[in-house]
Design a protein around this motif. Structure first.
Motif, PDB file in Angstrom:
ATOM      1  N   PRO A 137      50.707  40.947  26.907  1.00 16.07           N
ATOM      2  CA  PRO A 137      49.990  42.229  27.046  1.00 16.07           C
ATOM      3  C   PRO A 137      49.344  42.375  28.424  1.00 16.07           C
ATOM      4  O   PRO A 137      48.826  41.407  28.990  1.00 16.07           O
ATOM      5  CB  PRO A 137      48.924  42.155  25.948  1.00 16.07           C
ATOM      6  N   HIS A 138      49.379  43.597  28.912  1.00 12.99           N
ATOM      7  CA  HIS A 138      48.770  43.883  30.217  1.00 12.99           C
ATOM      8  C   HIS A 138      47.322  44.305  30.044  1.00 12.99           C
ATOM      9  O   HIS A 138      46.973  45.022  29.110  1.00 12.99           O
ATOM     10  CB  HIS A 138      49.531  45.003  30.923  1.00 12.99           C
ATOM     11  N   THR A 139      46.482  43.871  30.960  1.00 11.42           N
ATOM     12  CA  THR A 139      45.090  44.313  31.012  1.00 11.42           C
ATOM     13  C   THR A 139      44.762  44.690  32.447  1.00 11.42           C
ATOM     14  O   THR A 139      45.351  44.152  33.395  1.00 11.42           O
ATOM     15  CB  THR A 139      44.122  43.207  30.554  1.00 11.42           C
ATOM     16  N   GLY A 140      43.833  45.626  32.614  1.00  9.51           N
ATOM     17  CA  GLY A 140      43.421  46.026  33.950  1.00  9.51           C
ATOM     18  C   GLY A 140      44.301  47.114  34.522  1.00  9.51           C
ATOM     19  O   GLY A 140      45.286  47.530  33.911  1.00  9.51           O
ATOM     20  N   PRO A 141      43.969  47.592  35.717  1.00 10.73           N
ATOM     21  CA  PRO A 141      44.731  48.668  36.350  1.00 10.73           C
ATOM     22  C   PRO A 141      46.031  48.167  36.965  1.00 10.73           C
ATOM     23  O   PRO A 141      46.206  46.970  37.182  1.00 10.73           O
ATOM     24  CB  PRO A 141      43.778  49.169  37.445  1.00 10.73           C
TER      25      PRO A 141
END
Length: 220
Positions: A22-26
């Motif tokens: 999963p991706h987090t952040g901009p």
């Protein structure tokens, strides 16, 4: 269609699904994203030059995102919305967009190779001077889509509805329009050279051809 990759309907059917993180952040410009899952995120801001390899996007909202010169290789985009997104000069290979809405997208100068669109809605999308090869628009709605000066090779539109689509100046090679449910072309006499259409479609387009040639058709 030969050359077009399979487009799984479910995330867990992707060959790289078990590798996704999963991706987090901009998003960041010129960043490499490898086997990343973007799920339910609102992606905005600048990310020009980013590289997405074997990434999945589910329920993503892109509103005004700056994704110019990005690269998408084996990307899978499902049930997402791209609104006023800048995808100019981007590169797409072996990718699929399913059930996704693209509105006001700047996609000019892009290169799309072996890409599947399925049950997508494209409205006011600018694909001028883009290069499309082995691309399928399956059961899609294309409204006010501009292919002007683009190159379409082995592109098909099975089950799709075209409304106010522009092909002026486009170079078509084996562009198969026969499967389109509706063939609404804003400049029919300018961009159909090299296209495949059915006899039924030819009859439907005949009034536009006649008007473009200055021919008055009148019975009696």
């Amino acid at each position: 269609m030969p050359g077009v990759p399979a487009a799984p309907d479910e995330l867990d059917q992707l060959p790289y699904a078990h590798l996704l993180e999963p991706h987090t952040g901009p998003l960041r410009p010129d960043q490499r994203y490898d086997t990343v899952l973007f799920d339910g995120l609102a992606l905005t801001g600048p990310a020009a030059g980013a590289n997405f390899l074997e990434c999945a996007f589910t329920g993503v909202e892109c509103d005004g995102a700056k994704l110019r010169r990005t690269s998408f290789n084996e990307a899978w985009v499902h049930s997402s919305r791209l609104v006023a997104t800048d995808l100019a000069d981007s590169d797409w290979q072996d990718s699929a967009l399913l059930g996704t809405v693209l509105a006001g997208v700047a996609w000019y100068g892009a290169a799309l190779r072996r890409v599947v669109f399925r049950q997508c809605k494209l409205e006011a999308v600018n694909l001028r001077s883009a290069v499309l090869r082995d691309v399928v628009f399956e059961d899609c709605l294309l409204r006010d889509v501009d292919f002007g000066e683009a190159r379409l090779t082995d592109v098909a539109f099975p089950g799709s509805t075209l409304e106010e689509v522009r092909l002026g100046g486009a170079a078509l090679t084996r562009a198969d329009l026969r499967g389109a449910v509706r063939l609404g072309l804003a400049d029919v006499h300018l961009g159909l050279r090299g296209a495949l259409i059915s006899t039924h479609q030819l009859f439907d387009l005949a009034p536009q051809f006649a008007q473009a040639l200055g021919v008055v058709v009148k019975d009696g």
